[in-house]
Design a protein around this motif. Sequence first.
Motif, PDB file in Angstrom:
ATOM      1  N   GLU A 283      -2.891  -4.142   4.250  1.00  7.46           N
ATOM      2  CA  GLU A 283      -4.217  -4.637   3.847  1.00  7.46           C
ATOM      3  C   GLU A 283      -5.317  -4.038   4.724  1.00  7.46           C
ATOM      4  N   LYS A 284      -5.029  -3.918   6.030  1.00  9.74           N
ATOM      5  CA  LYS A 284      -6.040  -3.384   6.950  1.00  9.74           C
ATOM      6  C   LYS A 284      -6.336  -1.914   6.616  1.00  9.74           C
ATOM      7  N   VAL A 285      -5.263  -1.152   6.414  1.00 11.25           N
ATOM      8  CA  VAL A 285      -5.420   0.278   6.133  1.00 11.25           C
ATOM      9  C   VAL A 285      -6.154   0.475   4.794  1.00 11.25           C
ATOM     10  N   ASP A 286      -5.766  -0.289   3.796  1.00 14.28           N
ATOM     11  CA  ASP A 286      -6.423  -0.166   2.499  1.00 14.28           C
ATOM     12  C   ASP A 286      -7.899  -0.567   2.614  1.00 14.28           C
ATOM     13  N   GLY A 287      -8.166  -1.558   3.438  1.00 10.86           N
ATOM     14  CA  GLY A 287      -9.557  -1.980   3.680  1.00 10.86           C
ATOM     15  C   GLY A 287     -10.375  -0.830   4.254  1.00 10.86           C
ATOM     16  N   HIS A 288      -9.785  -0.066   5.174  1.00 12.98           N
ATOM     17  CA  HIS A 288     -10.486   1.077   5.764  1.00 12.98           C
ATOM     18  C   HIS A 288     -10.799   2.120   4.691  1.00 12.98           C
ATOM     19  N   VAL A 289      -9.835   2.360   3.806  1.00 21.33           N
ATOM     20  CA  VAL A 289     -10.033   3.382   2.770  1.00 21.33           C
ATOM     21  C   VAL A 289     -11.134   2.925   1.801  1.00 21.33           C
ATOM     22  N   GLN A 290     -11.060   1.686   1.360  1.00 14.51           N
ATOM     23  CA  GLN A 290     -12.061   1.184   0.399  1.00 14.51           C
ATOM     24  C   GLN A 290     -13.465   1.190   1.029  1.00 14.51           C
ATOM     25  N   ASP A 291     -13.547   0.797   2.279  1.00 19.65           N
ATOM     26  CA  ASP A 291     -14.840   0.778   2.988  1.00 19.65           C
ATOM     27  C   ASP A 291     -15.417   2.200   3.058  1.00 19.65           C
ATOM     28  N   ALA A 292     -14.563   3.177   3.375  1.00 22.54           N
ATOM     29  CA  ALA A 292     -15.035   4.558   3.496  1.00 22.54           C
ATOM     30  C   ALA A 292     -15.531   5.073   2.137  1.00 22.54           C
ATOM     31  N   ILE A 293     -14.769   4.798   1.080  1.00 22.49           N
ATOM     32  CA  ILE A 293     -15.168   5.289  -0.258  1.00 22.49           C
ATOM     33  C   ILE A 293     -16.497   4.646  -0.668  1.00 22.49           C
ATOM     34  N   GLN A 294     -16.599   3.361  -0.410  1.00 22.62           N
ATOM     35  CA  GLN A 294     -17.826   2.632  -0.771  1.00 22.62           C
ATOM     36  C   GLN A 294     -19.043   3.197  -0.026  1.00 22.62           C
ATOM     37  N   LYS A 295     -18.812   3.689   1.201  1.00 18.21           N
ATOM     38  CA  LYS A 295     -19.944   4.209   1.983  1.00 18.21           C
ATOM     39  C   LYS A 295     -20.148   5.711   1.800  1.00 18.21           C
ATOM     40  N   GLY A 296     -19.422   6.315   0.838  1.00 17.90           N
ATOM     41  CA  GLY A 296     -19.730   7.706   0.481  1.00 17.90           C
ATOM     42  C   GLY A 296     -18.676   8.745   0.823  1.00 17.90           C
ATOM     43  N   ALA A 297     -17.525   8.344   1.418  1.00 16.35           N
ATOM     44  CA  ALA A 297     -16.472   9.345   1.688  1.00 16.35           C
ATOM     45  C   ALA A 297     -15.809   9.745   0.374  1.00 16.35           C
ATOM     46  N   LYS A 298     -15.270  10.974   0.354  1.00 23.98           N
ATOM     47  CA  LYS A 298     -14.613  11.447  -0.873  1.00 23.98           C
ATOM     48  C   LYS A 298     -13.094  11.362  -0.686  1.00 23.98           C
ATOM     49  N   LEU A 299     -12.430  10.753  -1.669  1.00 32.40           N
ATOM     50  CA  LEU A 299     -10.972  10.638  -1.606  1.00 32.40           C
ATOM     51  C   LEU A 299     -10.353  11.921  -2.128  1.00 32.40           C
ATOM     52  N   VAL A 300      -9.631  12.630  -1.259  1.00 35.40           N
ATOM     53  CA  VAL A 300      -9.000  13.894  -1.682  1.00 35.40           C
ATOM     54  C   VAL A 300      -7.564  13.648  -2.120  1.00 35.40           C
ATOM     55  N   LEU A 301      -6.845  12.818  -1.379  1.00 36.62           N
ATOM     56  CA  LEU A 301      -5.436  12.514  -1.687  1.00 36.62           C
ATOM     57  C   LEU A 301      -5.158  11.051  -1.382  1.00 36.62           C
ATOM     58  N   GLY A 302      -4.197  10.464  -2.106  1.00 39.82           N
ATOM     59  CA  GLY A 302      -3.681   9.130  -1.754  1.00 39.82           C
ATOM     60  C   GLY A 302      -4.640   8.013  -2.059  1.00 39.82           C
ATOM     61  N   GLY A 303      -4.743   7.078  -1.096  1.00 39.55           N
ATOM     62  CA  GLY A 303      -5.653   5.940  -1.271  1.00 39.55           C
ATOM     63  C   GLY A 303      -5.039   4.804  -2.069  1.00 39.55           C
ATOM     64  N   GLN A 304      -3.700   4.792  -2.205  1.00 39.51           N
ATOM     65  CA  GLN A 304      -3.115   3.656  -2.945  1.00 39.51           C
ATOM     66  C   GLN A 304      -2.004   2.988  -2.155  1.00 39.51           C
ATOM     67  N   LYS A 305      -1.864   1.669  -2.452  1.00 33.49           N
ATOM     68  CA  LYS A 305      -0.685   0.942  -1.983  1.00 33.49           C
ATOM     69  C   LYS A 305       0.479   1.419  -2.845  1.00 33.49           C
ATOM     70  N   LYS A 306       1.661   1.530  -2.229  1.00 25.97           N
ATOM     71  CA  LYS A 306       2.809   2.049  -2.979  1.00 25.97           C
ATOM     72  C   LYS A 306       3.889   0.987  -3.160  1.00 25.97           C
ATOM     73  N   GLY A 307       3.500  -0.274  -3.054  1.00 31.35           N
ATOM     74  CA  GLY A 307       4.476  -1.359  -3.211  1.00 31.35           C
ATOM     75  C   GLY A 307       5.082  -1.728  -1.869  1.00 31.35           C
ATOM     76  N   GLY A 308       5.371  -3.000  -1.691  1.00 32.50           N
ATOM     77  CA  GLY A 308       5.919  -3.471  -0.412  1.00 32.50           C
ATOM     78  C   GLY A 308       4.967  -3.120   0.715  1.00 32.50           C
ATOM     79  N   ASN A 309       5.519  -2.564   1.790  1.00 34.03           N
ATOM     80  CA  ASN A 309       4.672  -2.204   2.941  1.00 34.03           C
ATOM     81  C   ASN A 309       4.337  -0.709   2.954  1.00 34.03           C
ATOM     82  N   PHE A 310       4.518  -0.039   1.832  1.00 34.24           N
ATOM     83  CA  PHE A 310       4.279   1.407   1.800  1.00 34.24           C
ATOM     84  C   PHE A 310       2.839   1.720   1.401  1.00 34.24           C
TER      85      PHE A 310
END
Length: 514
Positions: free
Chosen positions: A371-398
């Motif tokens: 949740e913490k890591v995903d929060g960092h990614v969502q915050d960055a995208i919302q503030k203008g960072a560009k997602l090049v790869l990844g950015g998803q939860k992969k089920g369980g703790n992945f």
Amino acid sequence: MAICMTFRAAGSKVHLLINKSSIPWYIKMAAPTSVRFLHEKAYVNGKWADAASGKTFDVVNPSNGKKIGVVPDMDAADTQNAIQFAQTAFESWKETTAKERSVILRKWSELCIENKDELAKILTLENGKPLAEATGEVMYGTSFMEWFAEEARRVYGDIIPSPAKTKKILVLKQPIGVAGMITPWNFPNAMITRKACAAIAAGCTVVLKPAEDTPYSALALCELAEKAGLPPGVLNIVTCSRANAGVVGKMLCENPMVKKISFTGSTVVGKILLQQSASTVKKVSLELGGNAPFIVFDSADLDQAVNGTMNSKFRCSGQTCVCANRILVQEGIYPKYIQKLAEVMTRDLKVGDGFESGTTQGPLINHNAVEKVDGHVQDAIQKGAKLVLGGQKKGGNFYAPTLLQDVTLDMKCAKEEIFGPIAAVHKFKTEEEVIKIANTTTAGLAGYFFSQNISQIWRMAEKLEYGLIGVNEGLFSMTEAPFGGWKESGLGSEGSKYGLNEYLEIKYVCLGGM
Ligand code: NAP
């Protein structure tokens, strides 16, 4: 003393681990859940021990959420009991010769190397990191046994030229006493040996609390220490749940019999322990969190820089204190670097269970970490960072290895330790600008830069306010080198020729009437 017998039943291998002093018998089925040296008890005064309350807590495999087993949920009273045993053991351990301590540490290292596959299995099971990486950690952990076996014999005192003809100045170095230690889950083997072997070599005894998520690696090491001849009470492991971590930590910090605290973990907890240790004016070593700048200058060798990023960023799925956190890339090389890093990440990173062959990215340690890591990614995208790869939860703790570009300093992933597989790339223009950015943080653990300009290399190495600097290198942890942070990343150094000093007191003896 544990005896392991192996036989075949219904076509599968079964290990019987019979422990004289603890669990009556227990049986584990073949790999990956069949593991030798897996103890479901704490280890106090050379015996496998329960909590006085009888309480236990579950330890879970972060890869599949399944229970691995239980361990005792010890509390302040259990910790006090372990400290008393460590104090008693100190009275005789401090009288052993350096050679005697050295022989035991060396034997311990040999046994760990002999059993490295089993120790690595335990590590992957409880931490989730890929088996090859776990084996690497076991070997790294073992290197501290060998190193401090050697360093034990080099604790030299001093004779200092005296200004007075009738007085001689002698300096003795003596073991400080019982050392209290608290370790994290991300290196469940090496963080134990880096501390405990230095203390044991110096003639100290240890009471250690491992992380709730990863107690089994610590306990496995005790079985091998016992086999190597370590006397009862020299190494004690007090296991406890997160709910009891505070009271166990407080007992270690405030008990007057404990003379030294050594902690690896978050800066928040490090500050609590430092405050608590003030009440008895203990010597304190802290290895705390980082926020590593990873700087790539225009002059860098691109392949070397990308390779360095992969090594620094993705070990333990990005959950190390020295992981590249703010990847700062100069504008001239920026587009090529992003393109190359995306290619190599796509080619080389494989998410999966640590026991599956080819896995490079195991799970994160628990749901909160995801949740913490995903929060960092969502915050960055919302503030203008560009997602090049990844950015998803992969089920369980992945979590998918993620590449973000155009990251800015106002984003959470720049201000906090990410502790996950997120490469967050910023663009910069000048050397002056990047030095300012790199040093504008309260953290001071690891810093990296890539450059082929020798004057720039020297300037940068001096100007970065970090305890560990990688120049054109993403991996630098070695037992021979001092490991420690500046600023709020810590106090003191571990490993190297400096590591023993943390467990020694200096005594000045003045011989008068000469
Ligand atoms: P953490 O929450 O600080 O936990 C570390 C250890 O402290 C665990 O054993 C934990 O027990 C215990 N603990 C938690 N609260 C406590 C309290 N109030 N009193 C006494 N002990 C307490 O850190 P983490 O999340 O496990 O580890 C990651 C952090 O460690 C990161 O910041 C990372 O950078 C840092 N780290 C630093 C180094 C270094 O060498 N500088 C190396 C590795 C990791 P529980 O497990 O029961 O919570």
